[in-house]
Design a protein around this motif. Structure first.
Motif, PDB file in Angstrom:
ATOM      1  N   ILE A 159       0.814  -1.226   0.000  1.00  0.00           N
ATOM      2  CA  ILE A 159       0.000   0.000   0.000  1.00  0.00           C
ATOM      3  C   ILE A 159       0.850   1.281   0.000  1.00  0.00           C
ATOM      4  O   ILE A 159       0.661   2.180   0.803  1.00  0.00           O
ATOM      5  CB  ILE A 159      -1.063   0.012   1.133  1.00  0.00           C
ATOM      6  CG1 ILE A 159      -0.461  -0.296   2.511  1.00  0.00           C
ATOM      7  CG2 ILE A 159      -2.174  -0.979   0.807  1.00  0.00           C
ATOM      8  CD1 ILE A 159      -1.471  -0.225   3.678  1.00  0.00           C
ATOM      9  N   MET A 160       1.735   1.367  -0.991  1.00  0.00           N
ATOM     10  CA  MET A 160       2.564   2.569  -1.145  1.00  0.00           C
ATOM     11  C   MET A 160       3.003   2.718  -2.601  1.00  0.00           C
ATOM     12  O   MET A 160       3.216   1.718  -3.292  1.00  0.00           O
ATOM     13  CB  MET A 160       3.788   2.480  -0.233  1.00  0.00           C
ATOM     14  CG  MET A 160       4.731   3.664  -0.280  1.00  0.00           C
ATOM     15  SD  MET A 160       3.975   5.316  -0.079  1.00  0.00           S
ATOM     16  CE  MET A 160       3.222   5.210   1.545  1.00  0.00           C
ATOM     17  N   ASN A 161       3.130   3.963  -3.041  1.00  0.00           N
ATOM     18  CA  ASN A 161       3.683   4.283  -4.355  1.00  0.00           C
ATOM     19  C   ASN A 161       4.851   5.241  -4.186  1.00  0.00           C
ATOM     20  O   ASN A 161       4.995   5.894  -3.140  1.00  0.00           O
ATOM     21  CB  ASN A 161       2.627   4.946  -5.249  1.00  0.00           C
ATOM     22  CG  ASN A 161       1.622   3.959  -5.799  1.00  0.00           C
ATOM     23  OD1 ASN A 161       1.971   2.844  -6.176  1.00  0.00           O
ATOM     24  ND2 ASN A 161       0.344   4.367  -5.862  1.00  0.00           N
ATOM     25  N   LEU A 162       5.668   5.339  -5.212  1.00  0.00           N
ATOM     26  CA  LEU A 162       6.745   6.323  -5.222  1.00  0.00           C
ATOM     27  C   LEU A 162       6.186   7.728  -5.454  1.00  0.00           C
ATOM     28  O   LEU A 162       5.029   7.899  -5.833  1.00  0.00           O
ATOM     29  CB  LEU A 162       7.733   5.993  -6.348  1.00  0.00           C
ATOM     30  CG  LEU A 162       8.620   4.758  -6.166  1.00  0.00           C
ATOM     31  CD1 LEU A 162       9.285   4.392  -7.492  1.00  0.00           C
ATOM     32  CD2 LEU A 162       9.679   5.005  -5.087  1.00  0.00           C
ATOM     33  N   ASN A 163       7.023   8.738  -5.216  1.00  0.00           N
ATOM     34  CA  ASN A 163       6.753  10.081  -5.707  1.00  0.00           C
ATOM     35  C   ASN A 163       8.044  10.600  -6.333  1.00  0.00           C
ATOM     36  O   ASN A 163       9.066   9.902  -6.347  1.00  0.00           O
ATOM     37  CB  ASN A 163       6.224  11.000  -4.590  1.00  0.00           C
ATOM     38  CG  ASN A 163       7.259  11.283  -3.517  1.00  0.00           C
ATOM     39  OD1 ASN A 163       8.414  10.815  -3.576  1.00  0.00           O
ATOM     40  ND2 ASN A 163       6.883  12.059  -2.524  1.00  0.00           N
ATOM     41  N   ASP A 164       8.018  11.830  -6.877  1.00  0.00           N
ATOM     42  CA  ASP A 164       9.208  12.361  -7.559  1.00  0.00           C
ATOM     43  C   ASP A 164      10.428  12.360  -6.649  1.00  0.00           C
ATOM     44  O   ASP A 164      11.533  11.998  -7.061  1.00  0.00           O
ATOM     45  CB  ASP A 164       8.942  13.801  -8.040  1.00  0.00           C
ATOM     46  CG  ASP A 164       7.991  13.847  -9.232  1.00  0.00           C
ATOM     47  OD1 ASP A 164       7.794  12.796  -9.876  1.00  0.00           O
ATOM     48  OD2 ASP A 164       7.445  14.931  -9.509  1.00  0.00           O
ATOM     49  N   GLU A 165      10.208  12.776  -5.419  1.00  0.00           N
ATOM     50  CA  GLU A 165      11.310  12.904  -4.463  1.00  0.00           C
ATOM     51  C   GLU A 165      11.976  11.559  -4.177  1.00  0.00           C
ATOM     52  O   GLU A 165      13.201  11.445  -4.149  1.00  0.00           O
ATOM     53  CB  GLU A 165      10.749  13.504  -3.166  1.00  0.00           C
ATOM     54  CG  GLU A 165      11.786  14.073  -2.242  1.00  0.00           C
ATOM     55  CD  GLU A 165      11.150  14.813  -1.075  1.00  0.00           C
ATOM     56  OE1 GLU A 165      11.880  15.554  -0.410  1.00  0.00           O
ATOM     57  OE2 GLU A 165       9.944  14.653  -0.822  1.00  0.00           O
ATOM     58  N   ALA A 166      11.162  10.537  -3.971  1.00  0.00           N
ATOM     59  CA  ALA A 166      11.710   9.211  -3.676  1.00  0.00           C
ATOM     60  C   ALA A 166      12.398   8.618  -4.905  1.00  0.00           C
ATOM     61  O   ALA A 166      13.449   7.982  -4.797  1.00  0.00           O
ATOM     62  CB  ALA A 166      10.598   8.283  -3.197  1.00  0.00           C
ATOM     63  N   ALA A 167      11.820   8.842  -6.084  1.00  0.00           N
ATOM     64  CA  ALA A 167      12.357   8.234  -7.307  1.00  0.00           C
ATOM     65  C   ALA A 167      13.683   8.857  -7.724  1.00  0.00           C
ATOM     66  O   ALA A 167      14.612   8.160  -8.140  1.00  0.00           O
ATOM     67  CB  ALA A 167      11.345   8.358  -8.432  1.00  0.00           C
TER      68      ALA A 167
END
Length: 305
Positions: A159-167
């Motif tokens: 139950i989690m997705n990436l975002n720009d910062e994490a990627a």
């Protein structure tokens, strides 16, 4: 009583008798706590299980099947505690009402130190160390794979997705098998990306498809070769079904998604994942009962070695 309910009752009974013991470790002058359930036979495969925001490691012991899975399979399993009940993953912006850990918290160093300790004392097999987490813990699991791929044999995020910062900060030293498990009706981490419908939701999430494509690209998988398998609807009352989505990847670089169709911000399981299931259903959406999250993740981990 249907078989899935019997299994659920058994899981709940076994979970209550978990023999996990609490311990602490010093990380850069900060005392960090964790619970560990260790097998008699060592060195053993080690699974690090990371809780969601507002939770503690103890919640993963009582609300998931990890203790029973570990006991049956002879695993070492560790349930660390985040500071302020949260993890300092690669995303710096939390939801409006959910504060994160204290500034300067280095959870990558904490988990790395914990792994190193358990390898050094003969508990853990250095070649079979795995990390998984739920929600904020899922983001932290991805952050650990990005930052310390050298420590792990595989990762799983629920139950989690990436975002720009994490990627943008994700540069693993080597490809690792990765499992994702997300619900299409998640009010906190929307399957289609953006901002969820919940008041507590943060903004800027990638979609699950984008997150999946990111890991596939890192692992050198085929982008257009996808196999979708509808899993048996073992619990018709749970308002959800599960589709397993895999792609053609190099050996031991597998990337798999368990899409929970109609599932909420919940880890699938044969036992309830919340003390007040009706409240959880209202705030977080349905919990799937067709698969068990811990069992499914361990099957993936065990096949990735």
């Amino acid at each position: 009583m249907p078989r899935w309910m019997q299994i659920g009752a058994l899981v709940a009974a076994l979970t209550a008798a978990s023999p996990a013991s609490a311990d602490t470790i010093d990380v850069n002058g900060v005392k960090r706590s964790y619970a560990a359930q260790l097998p008699a036979k060592k060195p053993a495969p080690l699974v690090i299980v990371l809780h969601g925001k507002t939770q503690r490691g103890a919640d993963m012991i009582t609300r998931t099947a990890w203790p029973q899975t570990a006991k049956r399979e002879g695993l070492a399993v560790v349930f660390p505690d985040g500071l302020n009940n949260a993890w300092a993953d690669a995303r710096t912006k939390a939801g409006p009402a959910l504060r994160g850990p204290p500034a300067g918290t280095d959870d990558v160093a904490f988990i790395a130190r914990l792994v190193e300790k358990l390898v050094a004392d003969g508990t853990a097999d250095a070649k079979r160390i795995y990390v998984t987490g739920v929600s904020n813990g899922g983001a932290m699991a991805m952050t650990l794979v990005c930052a310390r791929a050298d420590l792990f044999a595989a990762g799983a995020s629920v139950i989690m997705n990436l975002n720009d910062e994490a990627a943008v900060t994700c540069h693993p030293s080597r490809p690792l098998p990765m499992l994702l498990m997300n619900g299409t009706a998640d009010p906190l981490v929307p399957y289609e990306g953006g901002r969820g419908s919940s008041y507590f939701a943060a903004e800027g999430f990638w979609s699950t498809d984008e997150t999946l494509a990111f890991w596939r690209k890192l692992n050198g998988c085929e982008t257009d070769e996808v196999t979708e398998t509808e899993l048996p609807d073992r619990n018709p009352a749970d308002q959800s079904t599960v589709t397993r989505i895999s792609s053609r990847c190099p050996a031991r670089h597998e990337v798999v998604l368990y899409r929970v169709n109609g599932g909420g911000h919940r880890m699938p399981g044969f036992a309830p994942d919340a003390r007040f299931p009706k409240v959880a259903a209202k705030l977080l959406g349905p919990q799937n009962g067709d698969i068990d999250g811990a069992e499914t993740i361990w099957t993936f981990f065990s096949q990735s070695h």
